[in-house]
Design an enzyme around this catalytic site. Sequence first.
Site: not given
Ligand code: NOJ
Length: 553
Positions: A98, A199, A255, A328-329
Amino acid sequence: MKRSWWKESIVYQIYPRSFNDTSGNGLGDINGIIEKLEYIKSLGVDIIWLNPIYDSPDNDNGYDISDYKRISEDFGGNKVFDELIEKIHSHGLKLIMDLVANHSSDQHSWFKEAKKSKLNPFHDYYIWKDGKINEHPNNWESVFGGSAWKWNKETEEFFLHLYTKNQPDLNWENPRVRKEIYSIIDFWLSKGVDGFRMDVISLISKKLDFENVPKEISFKDVMEKFYANGPRVHEFLKEMNREVLSKYDIVTVGEGPGINLEKGLSYVDENEKELNMVFHFDHLTIDFGPKGKYDPIPIDFIRFKKIFSQWDFLLADKGWNSIFLGNHDFSRIVSRFGNDNKYRVESSKLLVTLLMTLRGTPYIYQGDEIGMTNISYPSIDYYDDVETINAWKEAELNGENMSEFLRSVHLQSRDNARSPMQWNLNKNSGFTNGKPWIPVNDNYKIINVSSQLKDSNSTLNYYKEIIALRKTNSTLIYGEYKDLKPDHPQFFIYKRWDENHNFLIIHNFSEKLLKWENVSIMDYNLIFSNYKIEKNQIEIRPWETRVYKLKNY
Ligand code: NOJ
């Protein structure tokens, strides 16, 4: 369509702190990943993506990095990491890390310096605005709630943080910042890392007028129109590609909050040389209600299908898609898009069949291969995730009904996906001998790797088989796609074809017994299903999925 190894790969995402703890401190670690490499290999996947494991105060579980070139000792440190790369490669797997380059931690030495004075050489590494302590530069809100600006008394300025106040946004306008990031990328790639998941990469270029956001627009619009897709984002990504990425044979996936159908291709157009893939969130925000994520609404299934079709069409000729249903989000895929009750096994199998039969690179999130479900902790005190906790506090301030809000947390909290991996029937599901950093889901007694390895009908064994099917049928990777029943409220039926083969895929996304008579099933061989099928059975059972291949093609 140009062929590439990363288009033909399947990614397995590991959330290291919840994967496997070998030290007994309750937190997963790198040795725990090494211990499970045989297991990961046996799934048939090709690439491992690790969520951040760098030095971090962990305000946002590693997405707040205080030293980009050091692996946190909590996970085992740099030396063990080198061993991990070597072992991953000797297993014939690849590794993506990441890269969190939109913001650092406020504990990074850059920020500690930057905040000291306006004249400090690191000051311009971050985004500052003059103002008065109670007059914020604009009305921007952080993604995790509250103002996106924090006052710094030393310089009498505000700094921008689109995430927590401990995650100041880096100033990509400053060429020194960009150079630092490229040097970090180069550091890891020269160690043999095979790529990056970047990210919130769509946020790195800011709209410098910092215009106020109109009150009446949705957060989705705020993201798309104000925070993401800034004027220099493509220039920065091209520069990053030219300066460092292009020197290696690697894969990148950005992302992309705020990346919609209009912008999608611009990030991954092969001629533009920026990123290989993006993660868009059109389907993963589909149940966000008028007040956002913690105000969930039922999923509009027809829209869900349409999103896949639209993105497939958008990227068909010049780009490449990433195919995923969770990470994971977000909450667990079987709880969100399937049925985690009576049809848990059937619907878990259906969902992976969807992932493995669409065009794009599929991503599997740890635990989904055994059908792990959401977790309902009894109170907010059990939750760890900063997003969940901030949303809770805000709801309390707004006078919301908190027992109702807890139900929303059960449905939507990021901790649903972060409860520890369920390996076996041992204490703490075999995840740790110590006290897990977050409680294990009690259903590990039913849902765990060890029991599923022994059961030929398990979700886990189905995952292995459907992964193998995809890997051995390039039509399922590169072939054309067409939704045959876009308006059907329960069926998702599509074909995938090229000059060699023609597949028909039928999913019943419901508990109803359905009939589908439009195609003569006699013309097809059934090659895969999550149910036992009597010859030419026309009725499609609850959460049944079938993959057919046209006979004379
Ligand atoms: C996306 C990540 O997947 C998430 O877990 C994170 O809180 C935010 N970006 C900020 O970095």
